[in-house]
Design an enzyme around this catalytic site. Structure first.
Site, PDB file in Angstrom:
ATOM      1  N   HIS A  49       0.767  -1.447  -0.078  1.00 55.71           N
ATOM      2  CA  HIS A  49       0.194  -0.023   0.079  1.00 55.71           C
ATOM      3  C   HIS A  49       0.772   1.181   0.119  1.00 55.71           C
ATOM      4  CE1 HIS A  49       0.207   0.883   4.150  1.00 55.71           C
ATOM      5  NE2 HIS A  49       0.159  -0.519   4.686  1.00 55.71           N
ATOM      6  N   ASP A  92       6.266   0.528   6.626  1.00 56.36           N
ATOM      7  CA  ASP A  92       4.732   0.469   6.584  1.00 56.36           C
ATOM      8  C   ASP A  92       4.121   1.505   5.767  1.00 56.36           C
ATOM      9  OD1 ASP A  92       2.170  -0.211   6.623  1.00 56.36           O
ATOM     10  OD2 ASP A  92       2.111   0.252   8.877  1.00 56.36           O
ATOM     11  N   GLU A 125      -4.807   1.813   2.500  1.00 54.86           N
ATOM     12  CA  GLU A 125      -5.077   0.751   3.539  1.00 54.86           C
ATOM     13  C   GLU A 125      -4.993   1.079   5.125  1.00 54.86           C
ATOM     14  OE1 GLU A 125      -3.362  -2.442   6.303  1.00 54.86           O
ATOM     15  OE2 GLU A 125      -2.669  -0.441   5.933  1.00 54.86           O
ATOM     16  N   GLU A 126      -4.438   1.919   5.239  1.00 49.48           N
ATOM     17  CA  GLU A 126      -4.348   2.417   6.789  1.00 49.48           C
ATOM     18  C   GLU A 126      -5.657   2.999   7.509  1.00 49.48           C
ATOM     19  OE1 GLU A 126      -2.148   1.743   8.598  1.00 49.48           O
ATOM     20  OE2 GLU A 126      -0.080   1.666   7.505  1.00 49.48           O
ATOM     21  N   ASP A 136       3.322  -6.550   3.354  1.00 44.47           N
ATOM     22  CA  ASP A 136       2.978  -5.461   4.244  1.00 44.47           C
ATOM     23  C   ASP A 136       3.212  -5.713   5.613  1.00 44.47           C
ATOM     24  OD1 ASP A 136       1.746  -3.119   5.318  1.00 44.47           O
ATOM     25  OD2 ASP A 136      -0.113  -3.765   5.241  1.00 44.47           O
ATOM     26  N   HIS A 159       4.102   2.774  12.504  1.00 45.78           N
ATOM     27  CA  HIS A 159       3.004   3.878  12.915  1.00 45.78           C
ATOM     28  C   HIS A 159       3.575   4.814  13.786  1.00 45.78           C
ATOM     29  CE1 HIS A 159      -0.761   1.357  11.939  1.00 45.78           C
ATOM     30  NE2 HIS A 159       0.144   1.224  11.130  1.00 45.78           N
TER      31      HIS A 159
END
Lengths: 460, 460
Positions: free
Chosen positions: A282, A294, A328-329, A356, A426
């Site tokens: 993504h 990520d 995606e997130e 991912d 994140h």
């Protein structure tokens, strides 16, 4: 003239035989060697991370990432490259968050927090309230409205360190972040603070998506993550004095949906052009770091799969697509849109592989597929052994490819070493310096090898 | 009275049965859980790296590391803890090295170098000479005295990136560093510069041991490593103009041998006290970083093996020793001394396991042993599978345990993921921040599991 034709024919046959004489062992060796010595994945990621940076859906970074990856795919000489429109949510963090623990009036201790993605902001002056620490939704229910109303709920269940896969540890905790506001709101809480999903003790808050479910607007309470170190501090202070207060101020906002895109490239299959095998990651990321692990890693590895196939001269039988999913997130709009359009067009997807789980040393794959396909994969294990790829298990695949699921498709996810992933996930340290070039390249090669084998032998 | 005795006897039998009822699966689970939730390895390494720092043989750091690890082993309640005296070489770097490329007189470009361990220093004013770049000793021979005399030889064969094990890539290059001065001296070179043993391009020079063999003193030429980035710069400049000069100045010195120690702790075996199984790493390190990966990690993991066995209540049948070897890096005096004393004392060593390949995620072990023992190991593979330990191959073990080799002993080496190891090896960034706590702890648990199984089932 005839002689020259004969000679040419002879060489054509010989070179054809040579290609056919290549064993799978040879091809895999060439794939790994090419990725490790002439790879593009690391250069692409360097640009994505250091020239573009974070790529939250709807941001300028996301827009630039769409343009950049399309441009790079255009250069590869694929059969088709296009943008697939998709409307995405736009949530912005605004000014940096601020929070402190107040032990007695005027005596404060600053703590590191960040708003959770999708959260409403605090009122302009922030929120100050007593704190109720819980480890589970059951504990919350036991306390009930009487003990919770008007307070901030502090979800502090740590990731379980004795689980070998850190993704399992994440799975055991992430409901606090995603569903915490809905649960706390039921009992009249005024805010939610969640221990960061991080196995380390450090000072970095980790964001991530949260939901309000179908809560009416007035019941939506601001939610933030606190660093693991500060979660420990807060917990200790609460043990000493349950009347301490927490102040926090967040400045985030949800705006209107905006236009964005999945980025898609295709090598059209020579024998089965209507059977699709896709590989993807993504393109969007959270906003605190630059999303190198990520999922910048997954994006460039997926692009590299098609580049490697072309570079080493494999002409796939099936149509092979790279799909760089948007959102995606915080919405999965890209994954859903891709599956929706595939269905509309009656495209027969036989395989979808996602990367991912970070750009770390690849260990293998997990599969969501029938036994015939899984057994075929197991028959390839020895081919992967020289590359220390040993993990072939049934299990999840990837969020973006999930909407393609049916009872025939092979869904797969690359499984890199997971130990360091949640140190960065994140958070503001998900940055390019945490990427090891070789690890990234080994992942790209491992994905290419799987796609090569499935293309050659087909799915069952 | 009789009743109480019966009851006590009953409970004694039951608890005995319970211990016996523990399957190997259960014990391994307890080992991993204890290492990951109540481990000491990371705390120990934090002290060793951040409170003591680098530990080159003969240095104050090495002396303090001996005292510290002995003190920590004393706290574990082992049956014996002692220091084994060993004389070690003492080489000191002196002031930081300095080097530049001179393209035309007065026009210089600074490059990053460090003296190789054991090298003589340059004259006080340094050395300035033309440079001959070679990739191999064969190339050197072809050039001969005519082309080399009075010049600096620049060994620039890079580590091969397409080898999956970075140790294999290291093995293919390290003769340039170790033997380069001997070879270059034959043809009248005045100095040696070696490309750092590093797969990455960066600015850090990587030191390491070198030899002068039996060269007479006047033939010993100063040798230094250059960072990979600067090796590329130097090579490019030489392509443009082979008359450029390199200046370098090093300030190192070999002093007299000094007294040092191997640090040893033992749990004496309950059934076979005269059969020894040892686990170890090396306490000394190079001087540029703090030796966290090489080999602080191996030291604390080895200590942790004995601590874990005691913590979970395993009473080994064989005598289990932790041996923290001194002087692996530039002499192997500790390893040789341990084997020498073991021989003198007629000690029967049946197994020796070393951890000296970094504190990264463990993948398995390599073994130097007979087929019966190796087949026994293979029969345990499924026990390790839940911990993603999959690599069990014949191959090398570790430098320090090598001198114990005979035709019965099982020699083994922990094999962690190798991709990042040479990013840090012997360089100033081999520091504690490059250690991941979980990876270190998984390594300690994996070593403990192997020792547990070999102790339970014995060697063949």
């Amino acid at each position: 003239m005839k002689n020259i034709q004969s000679i040419l024919l002879f060489f054509a046959i010989i070179s054809g035989l040579l290609v056919h004489a290549q064993t799978d062992e040879d091809v895999l060796k060439t794939i790994y060697k090419t990725s490790l010595t002439q790879g593009e994945s690391y250069n692409w990621l360097n640009h994505l991370s250091n020239q573009i940076g974070s790529r939250l859906s709807g941001s300028l970074g996301a827009e630039r990432a769409v343009a950049y990856t399309k441009e790079e795919l255009d250069k590869l000489g694929l059969d088709k490259v296009w943008l697939q429109p998709v409307m995405v949510p736009k949530w912005v963090r605004g000014a940096k968050e601020y929070a402190y623990i107040e032990t007695t009036p005027g005596k404060t201790n600053t703590v590191n927090i960040c708003a959770l993605g999708g959260s409403v902001a605090t009122p302009a002056l922030g929120i100050k309230a007593q704190v109720v620490e819980v480890k589970s939704f059951e504990e919350l229910e036991t306390l009930g409205t009487e003990k919770i109303e008007g307070k901030i709920v502090f979800f502090n269940r740590p990731m379980q360190p004795d689980l070998i896969s850190t993704f399992d540890a994440y799975g055991g905790c992430v409901n606090q972040r995603y569903q915490g506001a809905v649960e706390a709101s039921k009992y009249g809480a005024v805010g939610v603070i969640v221990r960061s999903m991080n196995l380390r003790l450090d000072d970095l808050p980790h964001t991530g998506s949260m939901t309000y479910g179908d809560l009416p607007v007035e019941k939506r309470i601001p939610s933030a993550a606190i660093s693991t170190n500060d979660a420990e501090v807060l917990s200790t202070m609460l043990e000493l004095n349950k009347n301490i207060k927490l102040y926090f101020k967040t400045n985030c906002k949800k705006l209107k949906d905006v236009q964005s895109y999945n980025v898609i490239g295709e090598i059209t299959g020579s024998q089965f052009p209507d059977k699709y095998m896709i590989v993807g990651g993504h393109l969007d990321s959270w906003d605190l770091g630059d999303g190198s692990h990520d999922d910048g890693a997954g994006v460039v590895q997926s692009m590299e799969v098609l580049r490697l196939l072309k570079t080493i001269g494999v002409k796939p039988k099936h149509s092979i697509r790279v799909v760089l999913f948007m959102n995606e997130e915080n919405g999965l709009r890209g994954g859903n849109k891709y599956a929706e359009v595939a269905k509309q067009n009656g495209e027969n997807h036989v395989l979808a592989l996602e990367s991912d789980a970070g750009g770390f040393t690849p260990r293998g794959f997990s599969f969501d597929c029938n036994d015939a396909n899984f057994n075929q994969v197991l028959s390839w294990q020895n081919l992967f052994k020289p590359y220390l790829i040993h993990y072939f298990e049934k299990g999840g695949s990837g969020a973006d490819v999930g909407p393609l699921k049916n009872d025939r498709i092979v869904l797969a996810g690359l499984r890199p070493d997971s130990q360091r992933y949640f140190d960065h996930h994140h958070a503001s340290n998900d940055t390019f310096d945490a990427i090891n070039k070789r690890e990234l390249e080994l992942g790209a090669a491992t994905m290419t090898a799987l796609i090569y084998l499935f293309d050659k032998y087909g799915t069952k």
